[in-house]
Design a protein around this motif. Structure first.
Motif: not given
Length: 245
Positions: A13-42
């Motif tokens: 995976r890689a994380t890029l920053r452009v201004g005030d935006v972070f772009l996270k590129v992940d080869t495993d979509e399930s990790r992004s699924d967890v990240e989105v769900a967890a942030m919604g619950m935290a």
């Protein structure tokens, strides 16, 4: 036009920053699924999700700066570290996520594999491995599951003054041992453990915290080497293991 900053990049995976935006590129979509769900619950501050188009997740930047970096002194105040402990307690008291985490048996099996590799490859001295493996046993006991971040490195906790502004990188969030988060947060920064525990607000087993320090460091060395990082940098994982001798 804002420059593109490479925050972290390796084969998974890689994380890029452009201004005030972070772009996270992940080869495993399930990790992004967890990240989105967890942030919604935290129940603590997290980055705003701007958009998602697999394999890219776009997040807003958090105000403030990271609590610190492994291998470097932290400029954050004792109060900021205590605020981090308090935020972690709020997370741990929240309802559990619906997906499971790793069990003590899974950690034990991984520890066996990694210690065998470290010894076979001659990466670390046998006595260093044996001593830290012994200390790590304290962490491998049954625990009451909590909602844990799962990768609560101090670079993932942002502060402004003495207050927490948010926590990033939720792809490892799961049910797990609350003390794993506290140990990850204070790895390599033992001098701030008392501040974190004071903010956390309840007594913790320090032997278990030390066990997780050794266990996490033993598990991390091979991955770091194979992904282009140096675990022998001052204050990092190998120094943590040596400090246990």
């Amino acid at each position: 036009m804002d420059e593109v900053e490479i925050v972290v990049a390796h084969s998974e995976r890689a994380t890029l920053r452009v201004g005030d935006v972070f772009l996270k590129v992940d080869t495993d979509e399930s990790r992004s699924d967890v990240e989105v769900a967890a942030m919604g619950m935290a129940p603590i501050p997290t980055p705003q999700i701007l958009w998602r188009k697999s394999p890219v997740l776009a997040l807003s930047a958090l105000p403030g700066t990271a609590l610190g970096r492994l291998g470097e002194p932290s400029a954050a105040s004792a109060a900021a570290w205590a605020s981090a402990g308090a935020a972690v307690r709020v997370l741990h008291d929240a309802p559990l996520p619906p997906w499971p985490g790793r069990s003590p048996d899974e950690f034990a099996s991984e520890l066996d594999r990694e210690c065998d590799w470290l010894a076979t490859q001659g990466v670390l001295p046998a006595d260093l491995i044996a001593r830290n493996r012994q200390i790590a046993e304290a962490a491998l006991r049954p625990w009451a599951p909590a909602f844990i971040h799962g990768d609560l490195q101090l670079t993932h906790v942002f502060v402004e003054g003495d207050e927490i502004t948010g926590v990033i990188d939720w792809s490892e969030a799961a049910r797990g041992d609350a003390l794993y988060d506290l140990a990850t947060l204070t790895l390599g920064h033992e001098e701030h453990l008392a501040d974190v525990v004071a903010g956390y607000g309840t007594e913790v087993d320090l032997d278990v915290i030390r066990g997780w320090w050794s266990l996490r460091s033993l598990l991390g060395v091979r991955w770091l080497i194979q992904h282009g990082f140096d675990p022998s940098s001052p204050g990092c994982e190998i120094d943590v293991l040596r400090s246990r001798m």
